[in-house]
Write an enzyme that holds these catalytic residues in place. Structure first.
Site, mmCIF file in Angstrom:
data_model
loop_
_atom_site.group_PDB
_atom_site.id
_atom_site.type_symbol
_atom_site.label_atom_id
_atom_site.label_comp_id
_atom_site.label_asym_id
_atom_site.label_seq_id
_atom_site.Cartn_x
_atom_site.Cartn_y
_atom_site.Cartn_z
ATOM 1 C CE LYS A 179 -2.806 3.123 2.022
ATOM 2 N NZ LYS A 179 -2.051 4.835 1.990
ATOM 3 C CD GLU A 254 12.505 4.759 8.965
ATOM 4 O OE1 GLU A 254 12.226 5.666 9.673
ATOM 5 O OE2 GLU A 254 12.788 4.859 7.623
ATOM 6 C CB CYS A 288 12.749 9.276 8.611
ATOM 7 S SG CYS A 288 13.686 8.094 7.902
ATOM 8 C CD GLU A 389 9.909 13.032 11.430
ATOM 9 O OE1 GLU A 389 10.798 12.725 11.043
ATOM 10 O OE2 GLU A 389 8.687 12.284 11.927
#
Length: 496
Positions: A179, A254, A288, A389
């Site tokens: 997906k 992750e 990331c 973040e």
């Protein structure tokens, strides 16, 4: 809608289908803001068909009867096809996510190495023969595929991060339902055509597209999904953990990061400035592992900051397809607005905006979603800009007094994905990685990855590792087999 808009189909059992609803959603080019593709809007019915296809392929037909060496041959063939079409796939990714063609082309040309590495590893999955303390018994272990894998991938490096999951899963003998992000589905559907061309049996790799609530949630909750491999945000990762717990699925996650780059007083200043700029402004900060907290020793703070800002200010923005462009657009409109909101938050918290801090208005940026490279000073590590973040071209410069202070600040975050240090001290080069709480630590470099090196985070940055020999272990279960040629036990009601 432009006349050259491409309409895609989903990929299940090596066949192309419309979604059950027949509906589509639009995907836009981040540089122009224009619609360029229509993607099938799938739902639970499509998910179920794809999972059933993967489950059937896992248990019956050609795939479970292939030798491990034959699986490796298919992976190698897929790697060759990706290499053949690397520039085509890279151009599609640029239209989808706005990252530089120079970077995406390099990624796509490097990506086959994951296929080749796990192709070679496929027939080197070894069990063991443990010594046993019981007479007239023999034991051995088998390594078997974990089962059907749901691979859920993000929009920043769609095919690279898909390969990190797909290559070891296929080498292990698993089957997959992929997906992709609803923002960057086109390149994965183009990739699926190469899976078919490579000769993988029907149902081994399936691709469904759509939104999290319609596709992602029913996929991770499906009882015939045995493992979820996900790269994305922390909040989504948390929901995956909750949903998967109902059926005890295996997980590789992750998630986000708030990585620190530490510049010690003895660092080579030119290298540290260049590396720090690359760590945050490359890929428009949409990675990331972005080094979004820049910890600088107080004795070199002024000199370093001036050099850093000078280099960041020189960044050329514009069309991501041009080789001269260094900073491209933000991938999605919601992310663009989110980054600008964090810039406002930082200003309101008292951080000093030293560079940027606004949407880019340069003529070369056209109608795209561009944000000027942004540098904040006077940042305390407790501020939201230093703790949350942002996932954009925004960096916080934070001074430190000594080594202990640097390690304290670097580790003072919920995340633990990556860190970098810049030093000419041999002692620090070995001491710092021991002290930093991160899954990857770079010394005098940044943003380096390899198919040979495990990658993943600790704390809120995730579970498990991808790449390297550790990567394939995430897709294997260990089975122990006992053989006995002894006499019937005297008491069958007592454990032998």
């Amino acid at each position: 809608m432009p006349a050259d808009t491409t309409t895609y189909k989903i990929f299940i059992e090596n066949e192309w289908h419309d979604s059950a609803s027949g509906e589509h959603f639009e995907t836009r080019n981040p540089f122009t803001g224009e619609v360029w593709a229509r993607i099938p809007k799938c739902g639970p019915e499509d998910v179920n068909v794809a999972v059933e296809a993967a489950h059937k392929a896992l248990r019956t037909g050609a795939w479970p009867n292939l030798t491990a060496t034959q699986r490796g041959h298919l992976l190698r063939r897929l790697g060759d096809l990706i290499n053949r079409d690397a520039d085509k796939l890279a151009a599609i990714e640029v239209r989808d996510n706005g990252k530089l063609f120079a970077e995406m082309s390099a990624q796509l040309r490097y990506l086959p190495q994951w296929l080749y590495f796990y192709a070679g590893l496929a027939d080197k999955i070894n069990g063991s023969v443990p010594p046993i303390d019981k007479p007239k018994m023999f034991t051995y272990t088998r390594r078997e595929p974990v089962g059907v894998v749901a691979a859920i991938t993000p929009w920043n490096s769609p095919l690279m991060l898909t390969a990190w999951k797909l290559a070891p899963a296929l080498a292990a003998g698993c089957t997959l339902v992929v997906k992709p992000s609803e923002y960057t589905s086109a390149s994965m559907l183009e990739f699926a055509a190469l899976v078919e061309e490579a000769g993988f049996p029907p149902g081994v790799v399936n691709v469904v597209t759509g939104f999290g609530a319609d596709v992602g949630d029913p996929l991770i909750r499906h009882p015939k999904i045995n493992k979820v491999a996900f790269t994305g945000g922390e909040s989504t990762g948390s929901r995956i953990v909750e949903a998967s717990a109902q059926t005890f699925k295996r997980l590789t996650l992750e998630l986000g990061g708030k990585s620190a780059q530490i510049v010690f007083a003895d660092a080579d200043l030119s290298s540290a400035v260049s590396g720090a700029v690359s760590g945050i402004f490359a890929a428009t900060g949409q990675t990331c592992i972005a080094g979004s907290r820049l910890l600088v020793h107080e004795s070199i703070l002024k000199e370093f900051t001036e050099s850093f800002i000078e280099l960041a200010r020189s960044a050329r923005m514009g069309d991501p397809m041009l080789p001269t462009t260094q900073v491209g657009p933000v991938t999605t409109r919601p992310q663009y607005e989110r980054i600008l909101s964090y810039i406002d938050i930082a200003k309101n918290e008292g951080a000093q905006c030293l560079l940027g801090g606004v949407a880019a208005q340069r003529p070369e940026c056209g109608n795209g979603w561009f944000i000027e490279p942004t540098v904040f000073g006077n940042v305390d590590n407790s501020m939201r800009i230093a703790q949350e973040e942002v996932f954009g071209p925004v960096v916080s410069i934070i001074p430190f007094r000594d080594d202990e202070d640097a390690y304290r600040i670097a580790n003072d975050t919920d995340y633990g994905l990556a860190a970098g240090i810049w030093t000419n001290s041999f002692e620090r080069a070995f001491e710092a990685p021991k002290r930093l709480q991160a899954g990857t630590v770079w010394v005098n470099t940044y943003r380096a990855v390899s198919f040979l090196a495990p990658f993943g985070g600790i704390k809120n940055s995730g579970i498990g590792r991808e790449s390297g020999t550790e990567g394939i272990n995430q897709y294997l279960e260990t089975k122990t087999v006992w053989l006995s040629w002894g006499e019937t036990p005297a008491n069958p009601f007592v454990m032998r």
